[in-house]
Scaffold this active site. Structure first.
Site, PDB file in Angstrom:
ATOM      1  CE1 TYR A 131      -3.473  -2.871   0.972  1.00 20.64           C
ATOM      2  CE2 TYR A 131      -4.224  -1.124  -0.468  1.00 20.64           C
ATOM      3  CZ  TYR A 131      -4.388  -2.378   0.072  1.00 20.64           C
ATOM      4  OH  TYR A 131      -5.448  -3.145  -0.305  1.00 20.64           O
ATOM      5  CG  ASP A 144      -7.075 -31.804   1.338  1.00 23.93           C
ATOM      6  OD1 ASP A 144      -7.467 -30.729   0.835  1.00 23.93           O
ATOM      7  OD2 ASP A 144      -7.512 -32.267   2.410  1.00 23.93           O
ATOM      8  CD  GLU A 172      -3.812 -29.039   2.181  1.00 24.08           C
ATOM      9  OE1 GLU A 172      -3.777 -30.285   2.218  1.00 24.08           O
ATOM     10  OE2 GLU A 172      -4.209 -28.421   1.179  1.00 24.08           O
TER      11      GLU A 172
END
Lengths: 385, 452
Positions: free
Chosen positions: A125, A272, A219
């Site tokens: 920013y 996963d 995860e």
């Protein structure tokens, strides 16, 4: 760890000589490096044969990556060697990137002078306000920061950039971050756990005490949340850590710190069953190329507990969904990596051949409490690779 | 051309154009008479080949050299093509003790005043450019009749301020002349236009002399090329001069204005204007003037080109033209010369793109210098740049850095490919260099996402 690098084995002892690494510097030294670069540029500009110096940045691509297979330790890691890319103002393709590097150096210089630390988001920013023509996205900022790291050979943290606070920790761990303050009990933080600070210095100085027997990397945030809410860390004495996706440097640092403090605790990863999950595991395990100058320091001996190919019998057929294009890309990239061990390759190949993937949530078909039991069973049976 | 030393005297050439009444004819006849104090006295042979349009009736010439005792007079019958019958000697006139030399030519011309005057004016505008070599001022007086009446006078004056010294080279004279021409909007004004130019510094000049050596095929010749770019103030609207951004190309052959030969037109078209950041739209010929038109050209900038070709041995009968390569290389060298002398001009679009990033770079560098708390570092930087550490403004330093970088970028462009050396690296020498950094997704990352 089996040594399967074949003909490269004799090179292992010497590979460290070609390691490119980023020093961790105190602020005044980092500023000094920036000052040297300014002077060098000005001298070249005013020399009798004036020129604008090119920046030589350590190449952060696969082609410049090397593998260090742990011999004395059981930790292997990926590091970067000494090949460079050239960023030049006189080349239209690299001119903008060149100027961005100087802009970021200027910002970091001021941050260091003010003895502050900022996140990359805050930096973005600030740069957006200052030079909107040069920086239009966070990715550009991040890449330029890595360029500065590659140019000055000092860690991102040394430049005054804090990693974001993304990771969470919960479980049988007590953290005393500042002397004199009450230590934080990570088992009493509620179901959201305790946020891991982005300030690497702070993490380095944190005093840790624990009676856990395992460190479990998770995860996904949702899974972490479920495990913490059910206080699974009391059934299995452990510490849960999540980076909520792709591991940021602070979480990696934290993990490394814990594993150094408690070297006997195995680190188990619950991801996963898909290439992306394995990629996350590998990043914790070996480090990354993108931050290759620093990340190699925080590689840990992580083991894969689940979800794995032999767990597929536990989940319903319907929960096996096709691989996405992105998954295939990641699988391809992982398979061609020099560092991936054989049993991981087999898992990946199975995913690619069946064209399927599965999420941990698939285990919920056995009930919401099943996850804890699943982990316990696997630990007891020693089924982690 | 080696000129006699007494040419530093200011010379005036007056052209008197007045209408002779001829009641028997509907055409108007004019006598043009010229008086020249050239110090030489022209060679009669120069008039042998005088070819004029049919409207010219005949020419009367008197010529006198310094050492001559009399003034020689001749009549040239312009319709006569047989050379020995063309020039008829007339009775001489005595000099009567006066010590002068010169040539006067009187021509009888028929035509309309309105059609005759403008080409003469244009001719003198261009001649004025070149005749600076001879320090000549010219005036043209147009009188409608023998009796005094309204007469119009045009004066073509050499600007006294910046007249180069007589020892200045031909190229310097041509350069000075073209600059004046531009400052006075094609010599339409007596003085530099104040609306457009606050000072002569607004002109950027590149110039070059290129020579053909003599060989069997042709005598040696010299091509001079001067290019002047005027960067007019954007805010001036008072000046009525048209701002169409077209470039006029002035061509001179052996010290006199001449229509541009085809070889030069072809050369102009063959120049790689793109490498100078210009896109040539067309080359137009209009009433003997040649204009280059550009695409996307800013209206407040103008480019002026003067080409001058002359023989190395003068005078010569042979009418020769420069070779196309000589013209092309001459123009290119002049462009390079301008580019090298004035940073930021004639940059290719590639370089201009890079230069658009330079202000930000200069700002960062100045920011780094001035925000440091290390006095030694600041002092080192400022002394490298050539500033006194005591009284220096950040803006001045930033501005200087910016100009220096732009200059280096421009210089880099001028070097040929093989001359371009790789710039030194900031710190470390790359041991094994790879290709340029590519602005794309980092390969090899297992999971390409933000690197937080």
């Amino acid at each position: 760890m089996e040594d399967d690098s074949g003909g490269l084995s004799s090179m292992k002892f010497f590979s460290d000589q070609n390691t490119s690494y980023a020093d961790i510097l105190p602020p005044h030294e980092a500023r000094a490096r920036i000052e040297v670069s300014v002077l060098n540029l000005l001298r070249a500009l005013k020399s009798p044969d004036p020129s604008i110096s090119d920046l030589s940045l350590i190449n952060r691509k696969r082609s410049n990556s090397c593998v260090n297979q742990g011999v004395l330790t059981d930790v292997s890691y990926v590091f970067l060697s000494s090949s460079f890319t050239k960023s030049s103002l006189t080349n239209a393709k690299t001119a903008k990137a060149f100027v961005r590097v100087w802009k970021v150096m200027e910002m970091c210089f001021q941050i260091l002078l003010q003895e502050k630390r900022v996140t990359q988001r805050e930096l973005f920013y600030k740069l957006l306000c200052d030079s909107p023509d040069l920086f239009s996205s966070q990715i550009e900022v991040n890449r330029s920061v890595q360029d500065v790291v590659a140019l000055l050979r000092c860690s991102r943290y040394s430049l005054g950039i804090m990693a974001s606070t993304r990771g969470l920790v919960a479980g049988r761990l007590s953290l005393q971050q500042e002397p004199g303050k009450e230590p934080v009990d990570c088992s009493a933080c509620g179901s959201s756990g305790f946020a891991i600070s982005g300030d690497l210095n702070l993490l380095d100085n944190t005093i840790m005490t624990s009676d856990a027997r395992y460190i479990i990397l998770v995860e996904k945030h949702a899974i972490f949340h479920r495990l913490v809410e059910d206080r699974v860390f009391n059934h299995i004495p452990c510490v849960f850590i999540t980076a909520k996706g792709y591991p940021d440097i602070a979480t990696r640092f934290f993990l490394h710190r814990i594993s150094k403090t408690f070297p006997d605790l195995p680190i188990l990863a619950l991801v996963d069953w898909n290439p992306a999950g394995l990629a996350i595991l590998c990043t914790f395990k070996f480090g990354s190329i993108g931050m290759g100058l620093e990340a190699y320091r925080y590689a840990c001996n992580v083991k894969w507990i689940g979800l794995r190919g032999d767990d597929l019998s536990l989940i319903p057929e319907e929960s096996l969904v096709p691989l996405k294009a992105k998954d295939s890309q990641i699988a391809k990239s992982l398979l061609s990596s020099k560092i991936l061990q054989e049993n991981y390759r087999e898992e990946l190949s199975l995913m690619v051949e069946t064209g399927k993937r599965a999420e941990i949530e698939a285990l919920y078909c056995h009930g919401y409490n099943y996850l804890g039991k699943y982990i316990a069973t696997k630990i007891v049976q020693g089924k982690y690779i | 051309m080696i000129l006699p030393s007494h040419l530093f005297r200011v010379i005036s050439l007056s052209l008197l154009l007045y209408r002779k009444l001829n009641l028997s004819s509907s055409l108007n006849w004019y006598d043009l008479s010229t008086v020249a104090d050239t110090g030489i006295g022209s060679n009669l042979g120069e008039f042998q080949d005088l070819r004029c349009p049919r409207e010219l009736n005949g020419a009367k010439i008197w010529v006198a050299g310094f050492s001559d005792d009399e003034v020689f007079c001749y009549h040239i019958n312009l319709d006569e093509y047989i050379s020995n019958k063309r020039i008829k000697r007339q009775p001489s006139q005595p000099k009567s003790g006066a010590n002068f030399s010169g040539t006067e030519v009187s021509l009888s011309v028929s035509g309309s005043m309105d059609l005759l005057v403008p080409p003469i004016i244009t001719f003198f505008q261009k001649v004025c450019l070149l005749f600076r070599i001879l320090n000549v001022t010219m005036d043209l007086m147009v009188k409608p009749g023998a009796s005094p009446g309204i007469q119009t006078q045009y004066v073509f004056v050499v600007n006294a301020d910046e007249t180069p010294c007589f020892t200045a080279s031909n190229l310097q004279q041509l350069t000075s002349g073209l600059k004046d021409y531009v400052l006075r909007h094609g010599n339409c004004l007596d003085m530099m236009c104040d609306h457009c130019f606050s000072d002569r510094e607004h002109l950027k000049v590149g110039s070059v002399t290129a020579c053909h050596d003599e060989n069997r095929k042709r005598p040696g010749g010299t091509m001079e090329v001067v290019i002047v770019i005027s960067d007019l103030l954007e805010t001036t609207r008072q000046c009525s001069r048209s701002r169409d951004g077209k470039t006029e190309v002035l061509y001179f052959d052996n010290f006199s204005p001449s229509p541009i030969p085809q070889v030069a037109l072809s050369a102009l078209q063959k120049i790689d204007w793109k490498s100078y950041g210009l896109i040539l739209a067309s080359v137009n010929e209009q009433d003997g003037h040649v204009f280059l038109e550009w695409e996307n050209f800013p209206s407040y900038v103008q480019i002026h080109i003067a080409l001058h070709w002359y023989h190395n041995k003068y005078p010569t009968r042979q009418k020769t033209e420069p070779g196309i390569n000589l013209v092309k290389n001459g123009i290119k060298s002049a462009l390079d010369n301008l580019k090298a002398k004035h940073e930021g001009f004639l940059l290719s679009s590639h370089a201009r793109k890079i230069c658009s990033y330079v202000p930000d770079l200069a700002r960062s560098l100045a920011g780094l210098i001035f925000s440091s708390t290390d006095i030694d570092f600041q002092g080192d930087c400022l002394s490298v740049l050539g500033f006194q550490p005591q009284e220096v403004e950040r803006e001045a330093v930033e501005d200087y850095i910016q100009r220096k970088i732009v200059a280096v970028i421009g210089m880099n462009e001028s070097k040929t490919q093989k001359d371009q050396e790789a710039a030194p690296f900031l710190f470390f020498e790359g041991e094994s260099e790879t290709s340029y950094f590519e602005d794309e997704e980092i390969e090899g990352e297992y999971y390409p996402s933000s690197l937080e």
